[in-house]
Design an enzyme around this catalytic site. Structure first.
Site, PDB file in Angstrom:
ATOM      1  N   ARG A   1      12.879 -10.636 -32.399  1.00 16.91           N
ATOM      2  CA  ARG A   1      11.760  -9.919 -31.788  1.00 16.91           C
ATOM      3  C   ARG A   1      10.565 -10.850 -31.541  1.00 16.91           C
ATOM      4  O   ARG A   1      10.556 -11.996 -31.974  1.00 16.91           O
ATOM      5  CB  ARG A   1      11.385  -8.736 -32.666  1.00 16.91           C
TER       6      ARG A   1
ATOM      7  N   GLY B   1      14.857  -0.563  11.898  1.00 17.65           N
ATOM      8  CA  GLY B   1      14.557  -1.017  13.241  1.00 17.65           C
ATOM      9  C   GLY B   1      15.652  -1.994  13.680  1.00 17.65           C
ATOM     10  O   GLY B   1      16.243  -2.681  12.846  1.00 17.65           O
TER      11      GLY B   1
ATOM     12  N   ASP C   1       7.860  -4.306  -1.621  1.00 17.48           N
ATOM     13  CA  ASP C   1       9.053  -3.576  -2.070  1.00 17.48           C
ATOM     14  C   ASP C   1      10.331  -4.221  -1.533  1.00 17.48           C
ATOM     15  O   ASP C   1      11.389  -3.612  -1.535  1.00 17.48           O
ATOM     16  CB  ASP C   1       8.975  -2.092  -1.689  1.00 17.48           C
TER      17      ASP C   1
ATOM     18  N   ARG D   1       9.327   8.274  -3.533  1.00 15.99           N
ATOM     19  CA  ARG D   1      10.735   8.454  -3.920  1.00 15.99           C
ATOM     20  C   ARG D   1      11.079   7.841  -5.274  1.00 15.99           C
ATOM     21  O   ARG D   1      12.155   8.098  -5.820  1.00 15.99           O
ATOM     22  CB  ARG D   1      11.656   7.884  -2.830  1.00 15.99           C
TER      23      ARG D   1
ATOM     24  N   THR E   1       2.479  -0.255   9.601  1.00 12.14           N
ATOM     25  CA  THR E   1       2.547  -1.625   9.086  1.00 12.14           C
ATOM     26  C   THR E   1       1.589  -2.587   9.793  1.00 12.14           C
ATOM     27  O   THR E   1       1.032  -3.492   9.156  1.00 12.14           O
ATOM     28  CB  THR E   1       3.986  -2.168   9.158  1.00 12.14           C
TER      29      THR E   1
ATOM     30  N   ALA F   1      22.178 -12.255 -48.245  1.00 13.67           N
ATOM     31  CA  ALA F   1      22.482 -11.025 -47.514  1.00 13.67           C
ATOM     32  C   ALA F   1      21.584  -9.891 -47.970  1.00 13.67           C
ATOM     33  O   ALA F   1      21.337  -9.725 -49.160  1.00 13.67           O
ATOM     34  CB  ALA F   1      23.947 -10.646 -47.747  1.00 13.67           C
TER      35      ALA F   1
ATOM     36  N   ASN G   1      17.724 -20.726 -48.006  1.00 12.17           N
ATOM     37  CA  ASN G   1      18.889 -19.858 -47.852  1.00 12.17           C
ATOM     38  C   ASN G   1      18.485 -18.433 -48.218  1.00 12.17           C
ATOM     39  O   ASN G   1      18.080 -18.178 -49.350  1.00 12.17           O
ATOM     40  CB  ASN G   1      20.022 -20.341 -48.756  1.00 12.17           C
TER      41      ASN G   1
ATOM     42  N   ALA H   1       0.812  -1.225   0.000  1.00  8.57           N
ATOM     43  CA  ALA H   1       0.000   0.000   0.000  1.00  8.57           C
ATOM     44  C   ALA H   1       0.840   1.267   0.000  1.00  8.57           C
ATOM     45  O   ALA H   1       0.305   2.365   0.037  1.00  8.57           O
ATOM     46  CB  ALA H   1      -0.943  -0.001   1.194  1.00  8.57           C
TER      47      ALA H   1
ATOM     48  N   GLU I   1      12.388   0.755  16.618  1.00  9.12           N
ATOM     49  CA  GLU I   1      12.514   1.592  15.421  1.00  9.12           C
ATOM     50  C   GLU I   1      13.639   2.602  15.627  1.00  9.12           C
ATOM     51  O   GLU I   1      13.837   3.100  16.743  1.00  9.12           O
ATOM     52  CB  GLU I   1      11.191   2.298  15.131  1.00  9.12           C
TER      53      GLU I   1
HETATM   54  C1  UD1 Z   1       9.919  -1.121   8.461  1.00  7.34           C
HETATM   55  C2  UD1 Z   1      10.103  -1.702   9.864  1.00  7.34           C
HETATM   56  C3  UD1 Z   1      11.552  -1.533  10.286  1.00  7.34           C
HETATM   57  C4  UD1 Z   1      12.455  -2.208   9.283  1.00  7.34           C
HETATM   58  C5  UD1 Z   1      12.191  -1.639   7.886  1.00  7.34           C
HETATM   59  C6  UD1 Z   1      12.982  -2.413   6.860  1.00  7.34           C
HETATM   60  C7  UD1 Z   1       7.955  -1.331  10.930  1.00  7.34           C
HETATM   61  C8  UD1 Z   1       7.234  -0.519  11.925  1.00  7.34           C
HETATM   62  N1  UD1 Z   1       9.224  -0.987  10.756  1.00  7.34           N
HETATM   63  O1  UD1 Z   1      10.178   0.276   8.572  1.00  7.34           O
HETATM   64  O2  UD1 Z   1      11.741  -2.101  11.567  1.00  7.34           O
HETATM   65  O3  UD1 Z   1      13.805  -2.008   9.652  1.00  7.34           O
HETATM   66  O4  UD1 Z   1      10.804  -1.778   7.541  1.00  7.34           O
HETATM   67  O5  UD1 Z   1      12.886  -1.782   5.610  1.00  7.34           O
HETATM   68  O6  UD1 Z   1       7.391  -2.234  10.368  1.00  7.34           O
HETATM   69  N2  UD1 Z   1       3.041  -0.135   4.424  1.00  7.34           N
HETATM   70  C9  UD1 Z   1       1.700  -0.194   4.139  1.00  7.34           C
HETATM   71  N3  UD1 Z   1       0.845   0.544   4.865  1.00  7.34           N
HETATM   72  C10 UD1 Z   1       1.244   1.353   5.896  1.00  7.34           C
HETATM   73  C11 UD1 Z   1       2.629   1.427   6.162  1.00  7.34           C
HETATM   74  C12 UD1 Z   1       3.493   0.664   5.409  1.00  7.34           C
HETATM   75  O7  UD1 Z   1       1.286  -0.917   3.222  1.00  7.34           O
HETATM   76  O8  UD1 Z   1       0.387   1.994   6.519  1.00  7.34           O
HETATM   77  C13 UD1 Z   1       3.987  -0.937   3.627  1.00  7.34           C
HETATM   78  C14 UD1 Z   1       4.926  -0.070   2.822  1.00  7.34           C
HETATM   79  O9  UD1 Z   1       4.424   0.125   1.509  1.00  7.34           O
HETATM   80  C15 UD1 Z   1       6.181  -0.914   2.790  1.00  7.34           C
HETATM   81  C16 UD1 Z   1       6.140  -1.676   4.086  1.00  7.34           C
HETATM   82  O10 UD1 Z   1       4.798  -1.648   4.520  1.00  7.34           O
HETATM   83  O11 UD1 Z   1       6.181  -1.833   1.731  1.00  7.34           O
HETATM   84  C17 UD1 Z   1       7.076  -1.085   5.129  1.00  7.34           C
HETATM   85  O12 UD1 Z   1       6.643   0.221   5.473  1.00  7.34           O
HETATM   86  P1  UD1 Z   1       7.651   1.396   5.671  1.00  7.34           P
HETATM   87  O13 UD1 Z   1       6.889   2.613   6.037  1.00  7.34           O
HETATM   88  O14 UD1 Z   1       8.578   1.490   4.524  1.00  7.34           O
HETATM   89  O15 UD1 Z   1       8.434   0.887   6.965  1.00  7.34           O
HETATM   90  P2  UD1 Z   1       9.836   1.359   7.437  1.00  7.34           P
HETATM   91  O16 UD1 Z   1       9.676   2.679   8.139  1.00  7.34           O
HETATM   92  O17 UD1 Z   1      10.813   1.272   6.355  1.00  7.34           O
HETATM   93 CA    CA Z   2      10.792   1.078   4.020  1.00  6.09          CA
END
Ligand code: UD1
Ligand code: CA
Length: 452
Positions: A319, A144, A108, A18, A84, A366, A363, A13, A158
């Protein structure tokens, strides 16, 4: 363990700002397949059939990708991005069905491997309620941290919430997690948002579990496998890891890569035994290569099948929709598009063969061009078995050249050539004896007369 049920919840989600892209982050491709597609495949390879994917609002494109690959997946929408743990709870209904194991993955984080998912589940079998997936980070900044005691996991902190001492820890959280599926909802519902970001952190499942007297643990993975992709630079880094895996796999399966680092595969490239791939070869999606095929340097092949003992390139472009028959030879600067080339046929130099069928042992000289397009429609060229097309011929489609026929060099063929016929369609050669010296003498006289 095979008897335990499992659901995988894939978080997709994120907004992916970026990436600076009109395409959602999780649809960006690595080795010809979306990052989300890789994660879906890994989960399937790990034998997990129940999958829920959490996507953002108005993401029909992401939903479409999921349906195309795993039609039975549950697609749930997380409307507000509150963290998350909140994201995982978007799949509450699916989780509530009551699985033995729950795995949380990130779309991701596309390089995760099936064996690692199995290892995380094995930790659940030990009786642990929560298992984090950790890695030794070259640069732990921002991640984290796993605070461990032997095989037990005390907490995940975190970065933003960590003390200076905790920030010295290099064992980091990948974000992926396994939870006891029967306890998961109670654990997730116990998570609050009292932290620096006012988010519901999945990582807090550890402290919630421990406060309930449950045991928690961790599993480890190499950093390259849990690398997250947030921008295009990390996308390229993930591509590099994936390409190295595909090269390695190709070589272990019996292909020779003379300069592996310069060969680019698609996730689905199929290679036979004893294929030799020279430097600078690129495979697009949907390519199948038979045994003992030689692919010479600087060739580009996509959506095509090449049969055993064929030879491709150097500098060939194959192709989509092309088939090259057994032992056929496609030489330098030859482009094929939707062309079916018979066994043993030779197209050795500088040709464009599109929307065409070329019979066995034909054949193609060219510089032969199939003129397949009139600006509006495409037309087919059919060349029979054993036909010989003289160099620098244009075959204006729709056109048929029969089996065993000969086309004289430099012909522009617009009418059917029957089997075994010779067709020559070019200006007739004329000859004048002594013309050269007469011309030179006259020209020299003219030059003298006009000199000032
Ligand atoms: C998270 C971890 C962190 C870890 C890091 C590794 C948590 C709280 N923290 O942090 O400990 O070191 O990943 O990269 O989990 N997402 C949603 N909905 C939300 C929030 C996030 O779908 O409401 C998805 C994001 O798209 C992403 C993943 O969850 O794919 C991680 O979320 P992100 O906000 O990137 O977590 P980090 O802060 O990187
Ligand atoms: Ca992340």
């Amino acid at each position: 363990m095979t008897t335990r049920t499992c659901i995988a919840v894939i978080l997709a989600a994120g907004e992916g700002t970026r990436m600076k892209s009109a395409t959602p982050k999780v649809l960006h491709a690595i080795a010809g397949r979306s990052m989300l597609g890789h994660v879906l495949d890994t989960v399937s390879q790990a034998g997990i059939k129940d999958i829920a994917v959490v996507i953002g609002p108005n993401r029909e494109d992401v939903a479409k990708e999921i349906c195309a690959q795993v039609p039975q997946a549950h697609i749930v929408v997380q409307t507000d991005r509150l963290g998350t743990a909140h994201a995982v709870l978007a799949a509450r209904d699916a989780i509530g069905t009551g699985y033995d194991d729950l795995l949380v993955l990130f779309a991701d984080t596309p390089l995760i491997e099936p064996a690692t998912l199995q290892a995380m589940r094995a930790r659940l079998v030990e009786g642990r309620a929560v298992v984090a997936l950790g890695f030794e980070a070259a640069n732990p900044q921002g991640y984290g941290r796993l605070l461990i005691d032997g095989t037990s996991l005390d907490a995940i902190r975190e970065h933003k919430d960590a003390t200076d001492g905790e920030r010295n820890v290099t064992l980091c959280n990948s974000g992926l997690m396994a939870l006891d599926g029967k306890k998961a909802l109670a654990l997730l519902d116990g998570i609050g948002n009292g932290n620096a970001q006012k988010e519901f952190y999945l990582t807090d499942a550890v402290s919630v579990a421990r406060s309930q007297g449950l045991t928690t643990g961790y599993e480890l993975a190499p950093e390259s496998e849990v690398m997250g992709v947030n921008d295009r630079s990390q996308l390229a880094a993930a591509e590099a890891v994936m390409q190295n895996r595909l090269r390695h796999r190709a070589m272990l399966n019996g292909a020779t890569l003379i300069d592996p680092a310069s060969v680019y595969f698609s996730y689905d490239t199929q290679l036979g035994r004893d294929v030799v791939i020279e430097p600078q070869v690129v495979f697009g999606p949907k390519v199948t290569i038979g045994d003992k095929v030689d692919i010479h340097a600087f060739s580009h092949i996509e959506d095509a099948s090449i049969s055993a003992h064929a030879s491709i390139g150097p500098f060939a472009r194959i192709r989509p929709g092309s088939k090259v028959g057994e032992g056929a030879k496609i030489g330098n600067f030859v482009e094929l598009k939707k062309a079916d080339i018979g066994a043993g046929a030779k197209i050795s130099h500088l040709s464009y063969i599109g929307d065409a069928e070329v019979g066995a042992e034909a054949n193609i000289g060219a510089g032969t061009i199939t003129c397949n397009y009139d600006g509006f429609f495409k037309y087919k060229t059919v060349i029979g078995a054993g036909a010989f097309i003289g160099a620098n011929s244009s075959l204006v489609a729709p056109i048929t050249v029969g089996a065993g026929a000969y086309v004289g060099s430099g012909s522009v063929i617009t009418k059917e050539v029957l089997a075994d016929q010779l067709a020559v369609a070019r200006g007739k050669q004329m000859a004048k004896d002594g013309w050269g010296s007469t011309f030179r003498a006259a020209s020299e006289a003219k030059k003298k007369a006009t000199k000032p």
